[in-house]
Design a protein around this motif. Structure first.
Motif, mmCIF file in Angstrom:
data_model
loop_
_atom_site.group_PDB
_atom_site.id
_atom_site.type_symbol
_atom_site.label_atom_id
_atom_site.label_comp_id
_atom_site.label_asym_id
_atom_site.label_seq_id
_atom_site.Cartn_x
_atom_site.Cartn_y
_atom_site.Cartn_z
ATOM 1 N N MET A 1 0.781 -1.232 0.137
ATOM 2 C CA MET A 1 -0.069 -0.034 0.036
ATOM 3 C C MET A 1 0.684 1.185 0.034
ATOM 4 O O MET A 1 0.439 2.173 -0.220
ATOM 5 C CB MET A 1 -0.807 0.023 1.221
ATOM 6 N N ALA A 2 2.258 1.132 0.165
ATOM 7 C CA ALA A 2 3.127 2.184 0.344
ATOM 8 C C ALA A 2 3.467 2.816 -1.183
ATOM 9 O O ALA A 2 2.959 2.156 -2.287
ATOM 10 C CB ALA A 2 4.408 1.956 1.004
ATOM 11 N N GLY A 3 4.338 3.579 -1.489
ATOM 12 C CA GLY A 3 5.134 3.882 -2.738
ATOM 13 C C GLY A 3 3.972 4.761 -3.339
ATOM 14 O O GLY A 3 4.335 4.952 -4.564
ATOM 15 N N HIS A 4 3.003 5.016 -2.906
ATOM 16 C CA HIS A 4 1.910 5.676 -3.605
ATOM 17 C C HIS A 4 2.302 7.013 -3.922
ATOM 18 O O HIS A 4 1.645 8.138 -3.298
ATOM 19 C CB HIS A 4 0.585 5.604 -2.935
ATOM 20 N N ASN A 6 2.643 10.756 -3.993
ATOM 21 C CA ASN A 6 1.517 12.006 -4.190
ATOM 22 C C ASN A 6 1.613 12.822 -5.412
ATOM 23 O O ASN A 6 2.665 12.806 -6.078
ATOM 24 C CB ASN A 6 1.574 12.847 -2.834
ATOM 25 N N GLY A 49 -7.156 14.903 -7.318
ATOM 26 C CA GLY A 49 -6.772 14.950 -5.910
ATOM 27 C C GLY A 49 -5.475 15.697 -5.582
ATOM 28 O O GLY A 49 -4.874 15.587 -4.611
ATOM 29 N N GLN A 51 -3.083 18.383 -4.249
ATOM 30 C CA GLN A 51 -2.802 19.245 -3.223
ATOM 31 C C GLN A 51 -1.309 19.672 -3.112
ATOM 32 O O GLN A 51 -0.406 19.068 -3.012
ATOM 33 C CB GLN A 51 -3.310 18.951 -1.924
ATOM 34 N N ASP A 53 2.021 20.810 -2.177
ATOM 35 C CA ASP A 53 3.167 20.278 -0.955
ATOM 36 C C ASP A 53 3.476 21.696 0.042
ATOM 37 O O ASP A 53 3.801 22.332 -0.802
ATOM 38 C CB ASP A 53 4.167 19.632 -1.482
ATOM 39 N N ALA A 54 3.000 21.519 1.239
ATOM 40 C CA ALA A 54 3.253 22.506 1.906
ATOM 41 C C ALA A 54 4.853 22.802 2.410
ATOM 42 O O ALA A 54 4.932 24.138 2.317
ATOM 43 C CB ALA A 54 2.704 22.238 3.316
ATOM 44 N N LEU A 55 5.414 21.969 2.284
ATOM 45 C CA LEU A 55 6.908 22.317 2.187
ATOM 46 C C LEU A 55 7.394 23.031 1.210
ATOM 47 O O LEU A 55 8.130 23.917 1.454
ATOM 48 C CB LEU A 55 7.911 20.779 2.482
#
Lengths: 339, 339
Positions: A1-4, A6, A49, A51, A53-55
DNA sequence: GTCATTGCATAAAACGATTTGTGAAGCTAG
DNA sequence: CTAGCTTCACAAATCGTTTTATGCAATGAC
């Protein structure tokens, strides 16, 4: 489920068949794109979807939408949530909610000046500092890094500063003293803390002023905030040195609770033998036996004003600081002379 | 006092007469620099007060040293700090302190799934989610973004998951029931919440099990957590339907307080007429009249374990999850049969 | 004298956004 | 037909780090 990984601005640009500049401009209402293109890009972005990246955004804009809060008096205490300080917890909680109203969120930062500090600490948009003392190192640090901040309570060492919100402590003190006087008290003792902050200073000078106006001899004591209830207890012999005072006004809740206990142990019970009132409301004043009359500093209102001021400052707007918030006296049994 | 741009790695490099790579390597113990050069650079860096920008670093490393905490049951409540939920406040406070021990700091995030959320929310290193319910949208969201998280309390819909820490609710329930039985109670009513989380589930099934082991007829009620004291009050008629139960075990503190009040209004007082115990400790159970026997879930220990587990996971270490923490029964007057 | 090898340092490519400046069309006016 | 405007989109620089890959000396071996 990882590696997704963003979805980034690049992905959106690719899908829309435009440059990343176009995407950025479309989403931020900048640049000179046609309205159609804007709409199409927005649509695709939400569909994917996306968004930002805040950083990455923060790195450019140097604003990340987070403000810090430093509860100054609690830095000094060993435990960060001892009983009797729920004024701060209420304030912090309300500040967090208020921050959300401005699209900001709040991060509590423990002691900015000693020990290893949150890496993010110096990247926050601004700070709320509660009850700074004279030459407060935290304030100095923020100044030296030119990080905007607002203090709750004036900074005693910076009379010219305007970046503060405070409770109207002089007025509150007079209200409390008037109330005790109405109850028949002629000699009223005052117990304050030793921190050199505006709360102590304003209440103290209001007390002295009130005494001189009413022709009363001031009886005026101090005990370090950190001592808490024990500090209050230890003060009782001095309080009784010249006979039982008609009334005692203790600024902090923990002192008040200690005083009440030690007085009872000596056979003096409020409101029969003396009147008691406290300068701040807390779980302890509410649940004490008898419940203690106290001043509600209205931390929720203070928090709203403080965060609002800070939010304006970080947005670069002209700050209208120096806001005074009226407190409210909550009369309880400890100061109500029996009929 | 503004415009005092912070000192960057470039500044340090320039002053030391080396490349920025050298500075980075020197400060992070990487690369192949000579020990002398390393030392010299370190010295200059500290002299200049250099501190790596957290945002820039985070952008590369995708770790910013901040973890989020979502107090799930509080999302549902209107007010974020109603009385009777101080378990969560204690937990959050303790988690913040534990986080510091791992060089992390903690940021409380309000409701991740509805409304505009902190921009930083999806850039945090990981999350602590307290008391998730089955198919919790917050958990799903974190999964879909592949953000590491640890739950406090098992996720009822994920029996195979191992990223959790929980209080040993089955054992605690048995302890409480045994205690009430020792006090002479034969019929013990159980009041739980309606949220589909592991706390409710485990306590409930432990209760049923205990009843069957002791040949007691289970009398088992539920009231939505959100109703608080009112929910407890409203349950009292049902509780009394078949006569006064010997004892009542209420999971939540707010229900317990409501039950106690409504019982008193009908003339039933603990511990004279029935015994009362509560599944979690709170200000309300401590200050009630009489004080209510309660289970201390030991939020401080839970917080330490939870944060430790999450910290390991974010560091990429093999997680040893599924940690159970023993609770402790605090006996108070409400369950002590008068001599 | 040449070819590896080692030791040390750096250039350049990320990370994911925002912003500044540039330019290609299409249109109008003369 | 061309100069001058708009209109619209994009290339490239930038924010401050980390990391990968490259390169230059000096040393040693033959």
């Amino acid at each position: 489920m990882a590696g997704h990984r963003n979805v980034t601005i690049k992905d959106v640009a690719a899908r829309a068949g435009v440059s990343i500049t176009a995407v950025s401009h479309a989403l931020n209402e900048k640049g000179t794109l046609s309205e159609e293109t804007r709409a199409r890009i927005r649509e695709i972005a939400t569909a994917m979807g996306y968004q930002a990246d805040a950083l990455a955004r923060g790195l450019r804009r140097s604003q990340i939408g987070v403000i810090g809060i430093v509860l100054r008096p609690l830095d000094a205490l060993a435990n960060y949530s001892p009983p009797g300080v729920d004024y701060f917890l209420r304030f912090a909680g309300a500040a967090a909610v208020s921050a959300l109203d401005h699209g900001l969120s709040l991060m509590q930062v423990a002691d900015l000046v000693k020990g290893p500090v949150t890496p993010l600490a110096f990247s926050l948009d601004g700070y709320v500092v509660t009850d700074p003392v004279r030459d407060d190192p935290v304030v100095d640090l923020l100044e030296s890094r030119s990080i905007p901040y607002v203090t709750l309570g004036r900074d005693p060492g910076k009379p010219e500063a305007s970046n503060w919100v405070a409770s109207d402590d002089a007025a509150a003190t007079r209200t409390a003293l008037d109330h005790l006087a109405e109850g028949g008290a002629r000699s009223i003792a005052f117990v304050g803390g030793t921190d050199d902050n505006s709360w102590n200073a304003d209440a103290e000078s209001a007390y002295l002023q009130w005494c001189s106006e009413h022709g009363a001899t001031p009886r005026h004591f101090r005990s370090p905030e950190g001592l808490g209830e024990a500090g209050g207890r230890d003060l009782v012999p001095q309080l009784l040195a010249n006979g039982v005072p008609d009334a005692i006004y203790s600024l902090t809740g923990r002192h008040a609770a200690g005083i009440q206990e030690a007085m009872r142990e000596r056979g003096y019970v409020a409101p029969e033998h003396y009147l008691l009132a406290c300068g701040t409301d807390a779980a302890q004043t509410r649940t004490a036996e008898p419940p203690i009359t106290a001043i509600d500093l209205r931390p929720e209102v203070l928090a709203r004003e403080t965060v609002e001021l800070l939010a304006r400052i970080t947005r670069g707007q002209a700050p209208e600081g120096r806001r005074l918030v009226a407190s409210e006296l909550i009369v309880r049994r400890s100061s109500q002379r029996a009929e």
